[in-house]
Structure formats: structure tokens, C-alpha cells
Design an enzyme around this catalytic site. Structure first.
Site, short mmCIF file in Angstrom:
data_model
loop_
_atom_site.label_atom_id
_atom_site.label_comp_id
_atom_site.label_asym_id
_atom_site.label_seq_id
_atom_site.Cartn_x
_atom_site.Cartn_y
_atom_site.Cartn_z
N ASN A 153 0.79 -1.23 0.00
CA ASN A 153 0.00 0.00 0.00
C ASN A 153 0.83 1.28 0.00
O ASN A 153 0.34 2.33 -0.38
CB ASN A 153 -1.02 -0.01 1.16
CG ASN A 153 -0.37 -0.07 2.52
OD1 ASN A 153 0.81 -0.36 2.63
ND2 ASN A 153 -1.14 0.18 3.55
N LYS B 165 13.20 -6.56 -0.26
CA LYS B 165 12.24 -7.48 -0.90
C LYS B 165 10.90 -6.76 -0.98
O LYS B 165 10.18 -6.67 0.03
CB LYS B 165 12.14 -8.77 -0.06
CG LYS B 165 10.92 -9.65 -0.35
CD LYS B 165 11.05 -10.43 -1.63
CE LYS B 165 9.86 -11.34 -1.89
NZ LYS B 165 8.64 -10.64 -2.35
N ASP C 96 10.67 -17.49 2.81
CA ASP C 96 11.24 -18.07 4.03
C ASP C 96 12.75 -18.16 3.93
O ASP C 96 13.47 -18.00 4.92
CB ASP C 96 10.66 -19.48 4.27
CG ASP C 96 9.23 -19.40 4.80
OD1 ASP C 96 8.76 -18.29 5.08
OD2 ASP C 96 8.59 -20.48 4.92
N GLU D 120 5.50 -4.22 11.80
CA GLU D 120 4.33 -3.34 11.83
C GLU D 120 3.23 -4.08 11.09
O GLU D 120 3.33 -4.33 9.89
CB GLU D 120 4.63 -2.00 11.16
CG GLU D 120 3.56 -0.97 11.46
CD GLU D 120 2.95 -0.38 10.22
OE1 GLU D 120 1.69 -0.45 10.10
OE2 GLU D 120 3.68 0.14 9.36
N ARG E 285 -5.23 0.86 4.51
CA ARG E 285 -4.15 1.38 5.36
C ARG E 285 -4.24 0.66 6.70
O ARG E 285 -5.35 0.46 7.21
CB ARG E 285 -4.33 2.89 5.60
CG ARG E 285 -4.27 3.73 4.36
CD ARG E 285 -4.81 5.15 4.62
NE ARG E 285 -4.21 5.79 5.75
CZ ARG E 285 -4.88 6.20 6.83
NH1 ARG E 285 -6.18 6.00 6.93
NH2 ARG E 285 -4.26 6.79 7.82
N CYS E 286 -3.07 0.28 7.22
CA CYS E 286 -3.10 -0.42 8.52
C CYS E 286 -3.74 0.48 9.56
O CYS E 286 -4.37 0.00 10.50
CB CYS E 286 -1.70 -0.84 8.94
SG CYS E 286 -0.55 0.53 9.00
N THR E 287 -3.58 1.79 9.40
CA THR E 287 -4.10 2.75 10.37
C THR E 287 -5.50 3.26 10.04
O THR E 287 -5.94 4.25 10.63
CB THR E 287 -3.16 3.97 10.45
OG1 THR E 287 -2.86 4.35 9.11
CG2 THR E 287 -1.88 3.68 11.18
N GLU F 109 -9.99 -7.35 10.35
CA GLU F 109 -9.49 -6.19 9.61
C GLU F 109 -9.88 -6.34 8.14
O GLU F 109 -9.38 -7.24 7.46
CB GLU F 109 -7.96 -6.15 9.73
CG GLU F 109 -7.36 -4.99 8.97
CD GLU F 109 -5.84 -4.95 9.03
OE1 GLU F 109 -5.20 -6.03 9.04
OE2 GLU F 109 -5.29 -3.84 9.06
N ARG G 288 -0.18 7.27 10.71
CA ARG G 288 1.22 7.02 11.09
C ARG G 288 1.99 8.32 11.32
O ARG G 288 2.76 8.45 12.24
CB ARG G 288 1.87 6.19 9.99
CG ARG G 288 3.35 5.98 10.10
CD ARG G 288 3.78 4.92 9.11
NE ARG G 288 3.22 5.13 7.79
CZ ARG G 288 3.93 5.40 6.69
NH1 ARG G 288 5.24 5.50 6.75
NH2 ARG G 288 3.34 5.55 5.53
O1 G3H Z 1 -0.58 0.83 6.16
C1 G3H Z 1 0.21 1.17 7.04
C2 G3H Z 1 0.81 2.50 7.03
O2 G3H Z 1 1.87 2.56 7.97
C3 G3H Z 1 -0.18 3.59 7.26
O3 G3H Z 1 0.39 4.83 7.03
O4 G3H Z 1 -1.20 6.24 8.35
O5 G3H Z 1 0.39 7.27 6.75
O6 G3H Z 1 -1.55 5.94 5.92
P1 G3H Z 1 -0.56 6.13 7.01
#
Ligand code: G3H
Length: 483
Positions: free
Chosen positions: A162, A185, A223, A258, A291-293, A385, A445
Site C-alpha cells: 500500500n 524485498k 522463508d 508493523e 491502510r493499517c491505520t 481487519e 502514522r
Molecule cells: O498501512 C500502514 C501505514 O503505515 C499507514 O500509514 O497512516 O500514513 O496511511 P498512514
């Protein structure tokens, strides 16, 4: 002079300062998530080529660690400049490869250049320390410890799809400035963007072998890389399952992970609902929630829930949906499998009695922004999620209930609290199990020099510029025994 492009759309991997075709003779097709066509191919490299990359990285790292910080800084500044010069070209690739709007893709490249520059400046101002032995027994008074930070060696950097440029550089820059070499990678979907970023790095004249980009099938080199004896540290951003697997394989080497999140937006009854809705919408639906966040659930006090849902619905109707080429906020998801998963969460919630406010419409891998009200704890969407544009609203009767539901999650990345009462906000902050709490703002983030931390299933260790530099060095102590 080596060149990267074999033909219009086949990209080589980068090893010892050269762009090479793999001995495997095999490539991997990279399909655009919204054009539904192959936009390029990357090399499917072999285990032997991984060995070579690690070997060259170690060779190069020795000399690099001996150079002064000022010298390393020059290369990194040049890299940042080259990225800015190439911003349009790289942004175009990011858009095509991972389906991010051109504006967001360009922002990603510029953010990356800023990140690299700040990393240099931070490193230039980081120093070791000295300690006196003081009065510990055994003649400690005559002892002085000099504590230095030394590089770890070869860092394996694995970013997600992403942010194929920004989250890659967020690992490479701290590794390099602190004297490490890197094996990079990229995520397979995102590999071309990563390669473009390394083209900018190549133009900056870094020593040969210091950074090597390895592209290939996870089943062949995944791996193998993680367990490779030549890797001294791993920095990974991606899904919780992969991160957990990686941690088991990696053994006794430093890891920063993360991972995923299920960030709640807690809306108290005293919140400015209009403002909260603005942040929640941006948090939940930017880049389709990939986005993870992203804000992935709303825990709202029942007294203001109707009003909040009404405003959220109104704001969702304004979101541009469609192709990233048109600057849409809600774009096709990275692949069909991801869209299937999001759809399954919506279906499960509706079957169990959630109220559909808007959405639940799908065209291939494009999921329209979906708002679900009256979501309850027995529904999967309350816990899983989605990494997609679906927002569940769970109604609560108190702060305690919101805290309990927030803490019951396997994740602990970020939490937003919307309230006008700063004391109540801090009462929540004190009880919530998470890396970061945002008061009256969306989960995110940045700014990139803030510590960025996931707890529980959301990760291990910390990122953020200074934290990343620290994680890629270790302390080394020299003790002076004075006569
Ligand atoms: O997807 C994970 C990212 O660390 C999120 O970053 O909060 O700037 O979109 P962001």
C-alpha cells in the site's frame, strides 16, 4: 552502463549495482488492480541469487560502515533529490500498480524524500554516551564506559503493497544512514514501484552492493530470505499472519514488525459530531481503507449514534468512487480476493442483523463505501481487519463499554477518541491498550518522526524516524579502566 528495462515492461532485479535478468528465466506478471491488465513483469529470482545479493551486501557494508556520517548523508540527500526529480514517473507507476490516485501517489513520493532528509538530520544529531562507574564495588570509580551505536550489518526490508515507495524508504533510509547494507524485498504487487525508487537510488551513486532488490515468489525466496544466516535484522510491514509466521522463522535476530489493525474511532456523547465524522470518513475510506491505520470501527455513544450515522452517511455520498486516474478516494481493491473478503464481512454482518446504511455494491474488485449500523459483537466485521471500505458502527452506553470493546481486539495499533472533555479523553488514554491514541483526529502514522508502535497483534518494536534508526543499530560498550 547498466540499464534496467529489458523491453517495454520487463524489469530486472538489482544486485551489486547492476540490473540483471534472473538465471531462473522466469518472471512474475504484475497486474493493475483497476486496468485489469498486466502492466509489467518482474524477475522471479532464485535462492542462489539471494545468496549472491546477501554476499555483496556484506562486502559493501564493511566499507560503508567506515565512512563518516557526513559522507553517507551526501548520498541520501542525493537520493531524496532524485526521487523528487522522478516524482511524476514514479507516481504514475504507483497509481497503475497499486491503484492509488495520482495525487496521493505523488504525495507518497514527496513524503518519502522528506522522510529521507529528516532521517539524515536526525542521525547527524544522535550521539552515544559515556558513563562513570561511580561507587559500585570493585574499583568502579576508575571505570568509564563509552557507549556507541554501531550498525547491525545487513537489514532485510520488506514493505507492503500500500506504500510501495514510502514504507520501503522508511526502512532503507534509517538502515543506510546508520551504516547498514540492505536487501530489499518489495511486495510483489508494488515491486515495480520499488524498482523505480531504486533507480533513483542508483542514480545517486551509492556504493555497489549496498542495496540489492530481490524480487521473486514468496514460496521460493520468502522463508529462505527470512531464515538466511546472512541477514542481521528484519524490518517488516504487512499482515499479521505473515508477520507472525516470519517471527517464528527468523530466530534470534532483531525484528521490527508493523502489522494489522482494527483501529476504533470512539465518539463520546460530548463530541463535535461534524468534526468527528470528517476525521472518521477520511480515516476509514482514504485509499479504500487499505491502510493499517484506517479507522475500522466506530464505537459511538448511543445518545448521539443516530445523528453521527446520519452525518457519516451524508459525507460518504460525497466520496468519489471509481478509477484512481480520476482522483477517486474509493478505488478498486488490490485484487479480487481482497474484495471477496470484504464482501464476506458485509454479508456476515447483514445476515446477523446489521443495518445497511449505504453501500454493499460491488463491481469486480471495486467495493462501494459501505456503512453498517447496529453492528454487534457476534459479527466478524466487529473484529476482523477488512483492509477495504467498510465501516461498522457499534453503539455503546458508556466509555467503559467502548474501552472494553476496543481492548477485546487482537490488535492494538491506534485509537481515535472524539470528545470536548480532555480529562475524559485522558481517562480513556490511560485504559486503552494500543500503540497510539489520537485525540480529536484520525488514526495515522505520520508525522513521520513520531514513534509508530503496534502492540498485541499489531506488531513488535517501534518505527518513526528516530526509533527506526535505533532499531537498526546496537549499543557497543568500551570500558576505560583508568590507573
Ligand atoms: O498501512 C500502514 C501505514 O503505515 C499507514 O500509514 O497512516 O500514513 O496511511 P498512514
Amino acid at each position: 552502463m547498466t540499464t534496467n528495462v529489458l523491453n517495454l515492461s520487463t524489469y530486472n532485479f538489482y544486485i551489486n549495482g547492476e540490473w540483471k535478468e534472473s538465471q531462473s528465466g522466469q518472471t512474475i506478471n504484475i497486474k493493475s488492480p483497476y486496468l485489469n491488465e498486466v502492466i509489467g513483469k518482474v524477475q522471479a529470482i532464485t535462492k542462489e541469487e539471494v545468496d549472491e545479493a546477501v554476499h555483496f551486501a556484506h562486502e559493501s557494508q564493511k566499507g560503508w560502515a567506515d565512512t563518516s556520517l557526513q559522507e553517507r548523508a551526501k548520498f541520501l540527500y542525493k537520493w531524496a533529490d532524485e526521487l523528487v526529480n522522478m516524482q511524476n514517473e514514479i507516481a504514475e507507476i504507483i497509481m497503475k500498480e497499486v491503484g492509488k490516485s495520482l495525487k496521493d501517489a505523488r504525495n507518497e513520493v514527496v513524503r518519502t524524500a522528506d522522510f529521507i532528509r529528516y532521517t539524515v538530520e536526525e542521525a547527524l544529531h544522535m550521539h552515544g554516551e559515556s558513563m562513570k562507574g561511580d561507587s559500585f564495588p570493585g574499583g568502579s570509580k576508575s571505570k568509564i564506559a563509552i557507549v556507541e551505536h554501531v550498525p547491525l550489518g545487513v537489514v532485510l526490508a520488506i514493505p507492503p503493497f500500500n506504500y510501495p515507495v514510502n514504507l520501503a524508504a522508511a526502512k532503507l533510509a534509517p538502515a543506510l544512514i546508520s551504516g547498514n547494507a540492505v536487501i530489499f524485498k518489495p511486495a510483489t504487487q508494488g515491486a515495480i514501484s520499488g524498482i523505480k525508487m531504486i533507480e533513483a537510488l542508483h542514480k545517486s551513486g551509492f556504493p555497489k552492493g549496498l542495496v540489492n532488490i530481490v524480487t521473486g515468489r514468496g514460496s521460493v525466496i520468502g522463508d529462505y530470505l527470512v531464515e538466511h544466516k546472512g541477514i542481521n535484522m528484519i524490518s517488516f510491514t504487512g499482515g499479521t499472519n505473515t508477520g507472525t509466521h516470519l517471527a517464528k522463522k527468523a530466530g534470534m535476530i532483531p525484528l521490527v514488525l508493523e502489522l494489522g489493525g482494527k483501529d476504533p474511532g470512539i465518539v463520546r456523547e460530548d463530541a463535535d459530531l461534524q468534526d468527528a465524522a470528517k476525521h472518521i470518513i477520511s480515516g476509514a475510506f482514504s485509499y479504500s481503507g487499505q491502510r493499517c491505520t484506517a479507522i475500522k470501527r466506530v464505537l459511538v455513544h448511543e445518545k448521539v449514534a443516530d445523528r453521527l450515522v446520519e452525518i457519516l452517511n451524508k459525507e460518504i455520498q460525497k466520496l468519489p468512487v471509481g478509477s484512481p486516474e480520476d482522483g477517486s478516494t474509493v478505488v478498486p481493491l488490490i485484487d479480487n480476493e481482497s474484495a471477496d473478503f470484504v464482501q464476506s464481512l458485509i454479508d456476515d454482518a447483514l445476515e446477523k442483523g446489521a443495518t445497511l446504511i449505504t453501500g454493499n455494491k460491488r463491481e469486480r474488485n471495486l467495493i462501494y463505501p459501505t456503512l453498517l449500523d447496529h453492528v454487534t459483537k457476534d459479527m466478524n466485521v466487529a473484529w476482523e481487519e477488512p483492509f477495504g471500505p467498510v465501516l461498522p458502527v457499534i453503539r455503546v452506553t458508556s466509555d467503559e463499554e467502548a474501552i472494553n470493546i476496543a481492548n477485546a481486539s487482537e490488535f492494538g495499533l491506534q485509537v481515535s477518541v472524539f470528545t470536548k472533555d480532555i480529562n475524559k479523553a485522558f481517562a480513556i488514554v490511560n485504559k486503552i491498550e494500543t500503540g497510539t491514541v489520537q485525540i480529536n483526529g484520525r488514526t495515522e502514522r505520520g508525522p513521520d518522526h513520531f514513534p509508530f508502535i503496534g502492540v498485541k497483534g499489531s506488531g513488535m518494536g517501534a518505527q518513526g524516524i528516530r526509533k527506526s534508526i535505533e532499531s537498526m543499530t546496537r549499543e557497543k560498550v568500551t570500558v576505560l579502566n583508568l590507573q
